[in-house]
Scaffold this motif. Structure first.
Motif, PDB file in Angstrom:
ATOM      1  N   ILE A  10      69.777 -50.573 -14.121  1.00 22.60           N
ATOM      2  CA  ILE A  10      68.616 -49.928 -13.518  1.00 22.60           C
ATOM      3  C   ILE A  10      67.362 -50.395 -14.239  1.00 22.60           C
ATOM      4  O   ILE A  10      67.309 -50.449 -15.465  1.00 22.60           O
ATOM      5  CB  ILE A  10      68.748 -48.397 -13.590  1.00 22.60           C
ATOM      6  CG1 ILE A  10      69.958 -47.942 -12.772  1.00 22.60           C
ATOM      7  CG2 ILE A  10      67.493 -47.721 -13.082  1.00 22.60           C
ATOM      8  CD1 ILE A  10      70.224 -46.463 -12.865  1.00 22.60           C
ATOM      9  N   ASN A  11      66.360 -50.714 -13.474  1.00 16.21           N
ATOM     10  CA  ASN A  11      65.091 -51.170 -14.009  1.00 16.21           C
ATOM     11  C   ASN A  11      64.434 -50.056 -14.823  1.00 16.21           C
ATOM     12  O   ASN A  11      64.333 -48.916 -14.360  1.00 16.21           O
ATOM     13  CB  ASN A  11      64.192 -51.568 -12.837  1.00 16.21           C
ATOM     14  CG  ASN A  11      62.920 -52.239 -13.260  1.00 16.21           C
ATOM     15  OD1 ASN A  11      62.437 -52.036 -14.367  1.00 16.21           O
ATOM     16  ND2 ASN A  11      62.384 -53.033 -12.366  1.00 16.21           N
ATOM     17  N   PRO A  12      63.971 -50.350 -16.054  1.00 19.85           N
ATOM     18  CA  PRO A  12      63.308 -49.314 -16.871  1.00 19.85           C
ATOM     19  C   PRO A  12      62.095 -48.694 -16.189  1.00 19.85           C
ATOM     20  O   PRO A  12      61.769 -47.537 -16.433  1.00 19.85           O
ATOM     21  CB  PRO A  12      62.894 -50.068 -18.134  1.00 19.85           C
ATOM     22  CG  PRO A  12      63.810 -51.237 -18.203  1.00 19.85           C
ATOM     23  CD  PRO A  12      64.130 -51.597 -16.781  1.00 19.85           C
ATOM     24  N   MET A  13      61.441 -49.433 -15.297  1.00 24.85           N
ATOM     25  CA  MET A  13      60.290 -48.883 -14.583  1.00 24.85           C
ATOM     26  C   MET A  13      60.721 -47.733 -13.677  1.00 24.85           C
ATOM     27  O   MET A  13      60.041 -46.706 -13.585  1.00 24.85           O
ATOM     28  CB  MET A  13      59.591 -49.967 -13.768  1.00 24.85           C
ATOM     29  CG  MET A  13      58.355 -49.486 -13.041  1.00 24.85           C
ATOM     30  SD  MET A  13      57.593 -50.772 -12.071  1.00 24.85           S
ATOM     31  CE  MET A  13      56.463 -51.422 -13.279  1.00 24.85           C
ATOM     32  N   ILE A  14      61.857 -47.888 -13.026  1.00 24.92           N
ATOM     33  CA  ILE A  14      62.369 -46.829 -12.150  1.00 24.92           C
ATOM     34  C   ILE A  14      62.701 -45.592 -12.971  1.00 24.92           C
ATOM     35  O   ILE A  14      62.364 -44.469 -12.591  1.00 24.92           O
ATOM     36  CB  ILE A  14      63.595 -47.321 -11.353  1.00 24.92           C
ATOM     37  CG1 ILE A  14      63.159 -48.415 -10.376  1.00 24.92           C
ATOM     38  CG2 ILE A  14      64.262 -46.170 -10.615  1.00 24.92           C
ATOM     39  CD1 ILE A  14      64.299 -49.104  -9.670  1.00 24.92           C
ATOM     40  N   ILE A  15      63.369 -45.787 -14.110  1.00 24.62           N
ATOM     41  CA  ILE A  15      63.705 -44.654 -14.970  1.00 24.62           C
ATOM     42  C   ILE A  15      62.434 -43.965 -15.452  1.00 24.62           C
ATOM     43  O   ILE A  15      62.346 -42.729 -15.465  1.00 24.62           O
ATOM     44  CB  ILE A  15      64.577 -45.115 -16.160  1.00 24.62           C
ATOM     45  CG1 ILE A  15      65.929 -45.601 -15.654  1.00 24.62           C
ATOM     46  CG2 ILE A  15      64.760 -43.983 -17.166  1.00 24.62           C
ATOM     47  CD1 ILE A  15      66.802 -46.225 -16.704  1.00 24.62           C
ATOM     48  N   GLY A  16      61.430 -44.758 -15.843  1.00 26.47           N
ATOM     49  CA  GLY A  16      60.158 -44.179 -16.282  1.00 26.47           C
ATOM     50  C   GLY A  16      59.501 -43.345 -15.195  1.00 26.47           C
ATOM     51  O   GLY A  16      59.013 -42.240 -15.452  1.00 26.47           O
ATOM     52  N   LEU A  17      59.489 -43.860 -13.968  1.00 23.89           N
ATOM     53  CA  LEU A  17      58.899 -43.116 -12.852  1.00 23.89           C
ATOM     54  C   LEU A  17      59.668 -41.827 -12.562  1.00 23.89           C
ATOM     55  O   LEU A  17      59.066 -40.785 -12.272  1.00 23.89           O
ATOM     56  CB  LEU A  17      58.834 -43.998 -11.605  1.00 23.89           C
ATOM     57  CG  LEU A  17      57.818 -45.136 -11.650  1.00 23.89           C
ATOM     58  CD1 LEU A  17      57.999 -46.050 -10.436  1.00 23.89           C
ATOM     59  CD2 LEU A  17      56.400 -44.594 -11.718  1.00 23.89           C
ATOM     60  N   LEU A  18      60.987 -41.891 -12.649  1.00 21.59           N
ATOM     61  CA  LEU A  18      61.802 -40.685 -12.441  1.00 21.59           C
ATOM     62  C   LEU A  18      61.526 -39.645 -13.521  1.00 21.59           C
ATOM     63  O   LEU A  18      61.442 -38.442 -13.232  1.00 21.59           O
ATOM     64  CB  LEU A  18      63.284 -41.041 -12.403  1.00 21.59           C
ATOM     65  CG  LEU A  18      63.766 -41.788 -11.165  1.00 21.59           C
ATOM     66  CD1 LEU A  18      65.214 -42.222 -11.320  1.00 21.59           C
ATOM     67  CD2 LEU A  18      63.599 -40.938  -9.923  1.00 21.59           C
ATOM     68  N   LEU A  19      61.376 -40.084 -14.781  1.00 18.18           N
ATOM     69  CA  LEU A  19      61.070 -39.151 -15.863  1.00 18.18           C
ATOM     70  C   LEU A  19      59.697 -38.510 -15.670  1.00 18.18           C
ATOM     71  O   LEU A  19      59.526 -37.299 -15.889  1.00 18.18           O
ATOM     72  CB  LEU A  19      61.147 -39.867 -17.214  1.00 18.18           C
ATOM     73  CG  LEU A  19      62.544 -40.259 -17.685  1.00 18.18           C
ATOM     74  CD1 LEU A  19      62.461 -41.091 -18.953  1.00 18.18           C
ATOM     75  CD2 LEU A  19      63.406 -39.032 -17.911  1.00 18.18           C
TER      76      LEU A  19
END
Length: 110
Positions: A10-19
């Protein structure tokens, strides 16, 4: 410049946006600005359904993933009171037997 492959991670950008979204929802709920609930009756069945669906989409259908998907659906329906009490326990073993048998028949044809 060579771009490295993501190897299915999973792209870290996606995880950041979800957080960030989770923090905004949590904070908004805590301050009474709005009321958002991510939990619903049977939400925990997603821990069964999502991985099984992902494996079926990625690798194609196989017996364990189909059994997991069907059991997840039955558990979800039971948690939502769509299946009457006691019906779930009566259906799990027959579903496993039917899917396993169908998998054996289909496997012989391949």
């Amino acid at each position: 410049m060579e771009r490295k492959s993501n190897d299915g991670r999973i792209n870290p950008m996606i995880i950041g946006l979800l957080l960030i979204a989770a923090g905004i929802i949590w904070g908004g709920n805590a301050l009474g600005l709005f009321q958002v609930s991510l939990f619903f009756r049977g939400w925990w069945t997603l821990f069964i359904l999502v991985p099984c669906l992902y494996a079926i989409i990625k690798n194609g259908p196989d017996v364990p993933n189909i059994i997991g998907l069907i059991i997840g659906i039955l558990l979800f329906l039971s948690a939502r009171d769509i299946l009457p009490n006691g019906t779930l326990g009566k259906l799990i073993i027959p579903v496993i037997l039917i899917v396993a048998g169908a998998g054996m028949l289909i496997g012989k044809k391949r």
